[in-house]
Design a protein around this motif. Structure first.
Motif, PDB file in Angstrom:
ATOM      1  N   ALA A 177       0.812  -1.216   0.000  1.00  0.00           N
ATOM      2  CA  ALA A 177       0.000   0.000   0.000  1.00  0.00           C
ATOM      3  C   ALA A 177       0.849   1.271   0.000  1.00  0.00           C
ATOM      4  O   ALA A 177       0.310   2.369  -0.125  1.00  0.00           O
ATOM      5  N   TRP A 178       2.162   1.120   0.154  1.00  0.00           N
ATOM      6  CA  TRP A 178       3.006   2.320   0.190  1.00  0.00           C
ATOM      7  C   TRP A 178       3.109   2.942  -1.206  1.00  0.00           C
ATOM      8  O   TRP A 178       3.224   2.226  -2.191  1.00  0.00           O
ATOM      9  N   SER A 179       3.075   4.282  -1.240  1.00  0.00           N
ATOM     10  CA  SER A 179       3.242   4.987  -2.502  1.00  0.00           C
ATOM     11  C   SER A 179       3.949   6.303  -2.191  1.00  0.00           C
ATOM     12  O   SER A 179       3.980   6.728  -1.031  1.00  0.00           O
ATOM     13  N   PRO A 180       4.503   6.972  -3.197  1.00  0.00           N
ATOM     14  CA  PRO A 180       5.261   8.200  -2.936  1.00  0.00           C
ATOM     15  C   PRO A 180       4.410   9.223  -2.188  1.00  0.00           C
ATOM     16  O   PRO A 180       3.262   9.495  -2.572  1.00  0.00           O
ATOM     17  N   GLY A 181       4.946   9.749  -1.109  1.00  0.00           N
ATOM     18  CA  GLY A 181       4.261  10.802  -0.367  1.00  0.00           C
ATOM     19  C   GLY A 181       3.270  10.297   0.661  1.00  0.00           C
ATOM     20  O   GLY A 181       2.700  11.090   1.413  1.00  0.00           O
ATOM     21  N   ARG A 182       3.036   8.981   0.747  1.00  0.00           N
ATOM     22  CA  ARG A 182       2.067   8.470   1.733  1.00  0.00           C
ATOM     23  C   ARG A 182       2.684   8.541   3.128  1.00  0.00           C
ATOM     24  O   ARG A 182       3.812   8.089   3.349  1.00  0.00           O
ATOM     25  N   ARG A 183       1.921   9.128   4.061  1.00  0.00           N
ATOM     26  CA  ARG A 183       2.489   9.366   5.379  1.00  0.00           C
ATOM     27  C   ARG A 183       2.579   8.092   6.219  1.00  0.00           C
ATOM     28  O   ARG A 183       1.773   7.169   6.071  1.00  0.00           O
ATOM     29  N   LEU A 184       3.564   8.062   7.118  1.00  0.00           N
ATOM     30  CA  LEU A 184       3.732   6.951   8.054  1.00  0.00           C
ATOM     31  C   LEU A 184       2.896   7.259   9.298  1.00  0.00           C
ATOM     32  O   LEU A 184       3.093   8.297   9.928  1.00  0.00           O
ATOM     33  N   LEU A 185       1.950   6.378   9.641  1.00  0.00           N
ATOM     34  CA  LEU A 185       1.178   6.566  10.868  1.00  0.00           C
ATOM     35  C   LEU A 185       1.702   5.620  11.934  1.00  0.00           C
ATOM     36  O   LEU A 185       2.023   4.466  11.650  1.00  0.00           O
ATOM     37  N   VAL A 186       1.771   6.138  13.152  1.00  0.00           N
ATOM     38  CA  VAL A 186       2.199   5.281  14.256  1.00  0.00           C
ATOM     39  C   VAL A 186       1.097   4.258  14.516  1.00  0.00           C
ATOM     40  O   VAL A 186      -0.074   4.623  14.687  1.00  0.00           O
ATOM     41  N   TYR A 187       1.459   2.966  14.511  1.00  0.00           N
ATOM     42  CA  TYR A 187       0.457   1.917  14.682  1.00  0.00           C
ATOM     43  C   TYR A 187      -0.124   1.991  16.084  1.00  0.00           C
ATOM     44  O   TYR A 187       0.613   2.092  17.066  1.00  0.00           O
ATOM     45  N   GLY A 188      -1.433   1.958  16.158  1.00  0.00           N
ATOM     46  CA  GLY A 188      -2.094   2.050  17.466  1.00  0.00           C
ATOM     47  C   GLY A 188      -2.760   3.402  17.643  1.00  0.00           C
ATOM     48  O   GLY A 188      -3.968   3.490  17.780  1.00  0.00           O
TER      49      GLY A 188
END
Lengths: 552, 353
Positions: free
Chosen positions: B192-203
């Motif tokens: 699901a990763w793509s350029p510019g997709r933000r990293l969310l902290v799991y939880g």
């Protein structure tokens, strides 16, 4: 006998006999003799555990929802309030906390599944080590192997159904293994899971396999297993009065039926006791499944431990073959150890027949010591299985024994090859030694523990003759004749069955192993003949030996 | 070692291991009234007084089973569940009463059969399992006769067309399984990763700036924004983000060609490296991190990866390093993916190459 026949017997019996011609068959069946030995009860544990599994499983199916559809939990287990989970997991929480007796039945079901597998393994070991699988019982042995395999699958699907964090790890590994199969792996995984892992299809699919297809197969196989056992009559242990042509014991009605009832209640009671005081599979502590999380020391149920250990033991081997990846570190551990064990079990009776040339019927079991090669092979297999199984808990071992994890894995990598070899050699030697002891005891009596002083001042231990019953057991060692050498003919001109090719040489080699024995006639002096006893004609029990005849 | 002595003086007990104790006589025990013919069961046990006592014990056990059984029903009616404490109480009460019922029944049944029923040992003859030669011959004769009458052997046209007719029918069930799932296509290569997709902290599902993740030596799980609740996506896209102390990543290996693909230094942001959380052995989440050695351990089969050298495999069955996710920061300062992984994540598969 002479008393009047009561109404139920004459009335109902007559009604049924008019319609089914059952009187003769029923009498034979009711009077059927079952030999008595504690080890004959092991298979019965598996049978009764299966009955308990059917009963408790039916109850659980009334409440379990086989669906992966996501829900937000607002139930009695407040610690998971507001958590997203599958309907399957929610329904298992409900069974545990909202259905009266639900937790108890769930725990009985899980304990009974473990008991089923333990009992099958113990029963198979008993059948193997006593040679009870020999002609005419090879088919029943094969049925047993299939039931064992089905039990593994049934257990895997069963503990995966609650969709909790722990079982999800097992399912993920299953998916990874399927994906690793060359050529068809990815297709197999996508078809089984209905698309990308985890998807929502796997739970209803496992459910129908777990509650209908596999138990149906097991039920059918158990039925066949029992019918064949009844038809062929049970084997019996060697003993006074036991022959290949008789069965001695107590009749089915009323004795065996009452004992079976008692045993059923004992097993059921023990399982309920365990389920009351020993928690098993507390899925609410593991949490709902997500592929992102895992707990340390993730361990499957014990019967999957061998697969887990194989995977943990394997070094990282992977090759690229013409642009395709072959993951040996998945394929070898997933297929080879269980493949060796299951194929080995299925082929063994036929291998033994081939090696010994023995095509006769066997209704008296062997004492394990009287078949050294078989017993040694069995112990090698047990060691092989045991090392792989223990490696499946290497993290637990490491933690408890304070041995570095990698050290345990390295030890097991060697032990999995060395262990079975050592076990084979040691067991074979022990068997032969025990045979020698038996022959000696039969000829010279047993060491009574009574010390007596002779007139000369010398102390001796008095030997006393073995009882008639024990003598019958000790004399049961009937070694198989070795096959005649290849190329020879017997007095009737029948050529020896051994070929002269590679296969014939292998057969002759195996045959020499199987023929090795210390039969009672040797009196236990097979390897030192110059001791004053002829190999034959030596009176089994004689009194009054003078001290000069004492053995070295 | 001495030889045989006659049985004078004290006799030590002796039993061969694995055998039953000395067998009782083969003929059924005699009853008081008279002879019992061989093969018949006597009506009553030999020791009537002993049986009488045993009867009382059995009856007491059955009464106990009855009382405990009533207790089970009372516990069911009387103890409600719907909480952990109540469930514990209910389980104890139901389980204890049910075990007592079952075990009392078991013990009662066993004492009944062993001490109240007359002790017998009977014998039954084993008959040959194989049929007589005449029976076999008759069977073979009929089988051949019937086989001839069916004309299967004589008429190859019928035989072959029948086989032909059933062949599609035999394949049909396999064909029917086709819709169990879609074809994998290239889906195992993408996440699901793509350029510019933000990293969310799991939880917590919050985006992250490099300044917010300040504790060196720690590891957190991050997921792609927009897929935080999508288990199918997370099964491939879960990522671990590891923060190193300054200088620890000096000499971080560059991508090399060949079978071992190691990390890439310009995918590192502020001493943070992102690796796939999905083990390259069998897909378990690699959840254990040891800060002092930079070892990432998979709890399933103990594949161990060194986070400081591109997650290279140090031990265990995994054959490849964990793929590294290229990360950077966006205009607002949040951590984002530069692109998808540039190699498939998770376990090996045939088409992986």
């Amino acid at each position: 006998m002479t008393s009047t026949v009561p109404k139920p017997v004459s009335g109902v019996g007559g009604f049924l006999d008019d319609r089914f011609h059952g009187a003769r068959g029923m009498r034979v069946f009711m009077r059927k003799i079952f030999p008595d030995h504690w080890s004959f009860m092991l298979g019965e544990i598996a049978l009764w555990s299966f009955v308990i599994l059917l009963l408790t499983g039916t109850f659980l199916a009334l409440f379990f929802v086989p669906s992966a559809a996501p829900v937000i939990y607002h139930g009695s287990y407040s610690k998971l309030d507001g958590a997203e989970m599958s309907q399957a997991y929610q329904s298992v929480l409900n069974i545990s906390f909202d259905v009266r007796g639900g937790l108890l039945i769930r725990q009985i079901h899980h304990w009974a599944a473990d008991m089923f597998m333990v009992a099958i393994i113990a029963h198979m070991l008993r059948v193997f080590f006593t040679g009870a699988y020999r002609k005419p019982r090879e088919i029943n042995w094969l049925i047993g192997v299939v039931i064992f395999t089905m039990g593994l699958l049934e257990g895997l699907f069963g503990y995966s159904l609650p969709d909790d964090q722990l079982s999800g790890a097992g399912l993920r590994i299953t998916e990874g293994v399927i994906q690793g199969i060359p050529i068809i792996g990815t297709y197999g995984a996508y078809f089984l899971f209905g698309g990308p892992y985890p998807g929502t299809s796997i739970i209803p699919r496992m459910y129908i396999l777990h509650v209908l297809v596999i138990p149906g197969l097991i039920l059918g196989l158990i039925t066949a297993h029992l019918f064949i056992m009844v038809h062929q009559k049970h084997t019996q242990m060697p003993g006074l009065g036991n022959t290949e042509k008789n069965v001695r014991g107590q009749p089915f009605f009323p004795y065996f039926i009452a004992k079976g009832q008692a045993w059923f209640f004992f097993i059921f009671g023990a399982l309920v006791l365990l389920s009351t005081f020993a928690q098993i599979n507390p899925i609410w502590l593991y949490g709902p499944y997500t592929p992102v999380a895992i707990s340390s020391a993730s361990q499957p149920d014990f019967y999957m431990g061998i697969l887990e250990g194989s995977l943990r033991m394997m070094p990282a081997w992977e090759t690229n073959f013409l642009g395709h990846t072959i993951s040996w570190s998945v394929l070898i551990p997933a297929l080879v150890p269980l493949g060796i064990i299951f194929t080995g079990m299925a082929m063994w009776p036929f291998f033994e027949q081939w090696a010994t040339g023995d095509r006769s019927w066997h209704n008296i079991n062997d004492r394990p010591r009287n078949a050294p090669i078989r017993t040694a092979t069995g112990m090698a297999a047990v060691t092989f299985y045991g090392v792989l199984w223990a490696e499946g808990a290497n993290d637990v071992l490491s933690n408890n024994l304070q041995i570095p994890l990698y050290t345990i894995t390295w030890i097991s990598r060697f032990l999995v090859f060395l262990g079975p070899a050592i076990a084979f050699m040691a067991t074979r030697r022990i068997c032969i030694a025990l045979q020698r002891k038996d022959a000696q005891e039969l000829a010279h009596g047993y060491e009574s523990g009574i010390i007596r002083q002779l007139p000369t001042g010398e102390f001796i231990e008095v030997h006393q003759p073995v009882s008639e019953e024990n003598a019958a057991v000790l004399a049961a060692n009937k070694p198989l004749p070795a096959l005649p050498p290849a190329g020879t003919e017997d007095e009737n001109g029948v050529p020896a069955p051994l070929g002269t090719g590679v296969l014939g040489k292998a057969r002759a080699y195996a045959n020499r192993g199987f023929a090795e024995s210390v039969p009672p006639e040797t009196n236990g002096h097979d390897d030192h003949g110059s001791n004053g006893h002829g190999s034959n004609g030596h009176a089994a029990v004689t009194a009054g030996h003078s001290p000069e005849e004492l053995e070295p | 070692m001495s030889d045989i002595e006659p049985t004078e003086g004290p006799v030590a007990p002796h039993r061969v291991i694995g055998t039953p104790p000395a067998a009782p006589p083969m003929v059924p025990a005699q009853v008081a009234e008279g002879e019992v013919l061989p093969g018949h069961i006597p009506a009553d046990p030999e020791f009537t007084e002993h049986a009488k006592n045993a009867e009382r014990v059995v009856a007491a056990l059955f009464i106990l089973a009855f009382i405990a059984g009533c207790g089970f029903i009372a516990a069911y009616v009387g103890i409600q569940v719907h909480s952990v404490d109540q469930t514990l109480r209910s389980n104890l009460a139901l389980g204890t009463s049910l075990s007592v019922t079952l075990l009392a029944l078991a013990a009662g049944s066993l004492i009944w059969v062993r001490h109240v029923m007359p002790d017998v040992e009977m014998e039954e003859e084993r008959h040959d399992l194989q049929s007589t030669a005449a029976e076999r011959a008759a069977f073979q004769e009929y089988a051949v006769e019937a086989g001839r009458a069916s004309q299967v052997g004589k008429r190859p046209l019928l035989r072959r067309t029948l086989l032909l007719a059933t062949a599609p029918l035999a394949i049909a069930p396999v064909v029917l399984l086709r819709d169990m799932g879609p074809l994998p296509g290239t889906s195992l290569r993408q996440t699901a990763w793509s350029p510019g997709r933000r990293l969310l902290v799991y939880g917590t599902n919050q985006p992250l700036t490099p300044a917010e993740f300040t504790s060196p030596g720690s590891m957190i799980t991050v997921v792609p924004e927009g897929y935080q609740d999508d288990l199918d996506a997370l099964a491939k896209a879960a990522v671990i983000l590891i923060k190193f102390a300054p200088g620890q990543l000096d000499g971080f290996p560059t991508r090399t060609d060949g079978s071992t693909v190691l990390g890439t230094p310009n995918w590192i942001v502020d001493n943070m490296v992102a690796y796939s959380k999905i083990c390259t052995h069998l897909g378990c989440p690699v959840a254990l991190y040891e800060a002092t050695t930079h070892h990432i351990l998979c709890p399933c089969h103990q594949s161990t990866f060194n986070a400081a050298v591109g997650a290279a495999v140090i031990f265990g069955p995994a054959a490849r390093p964990l793929p590294q996710l290229p990360i950077t920061t966006d205009a607002a300062g949040y951590l984002v993916a530069k692109s998808d992984f540039n190699e498939p994540v998770g376990p090996s598969f045939w088409e992986r190459g």
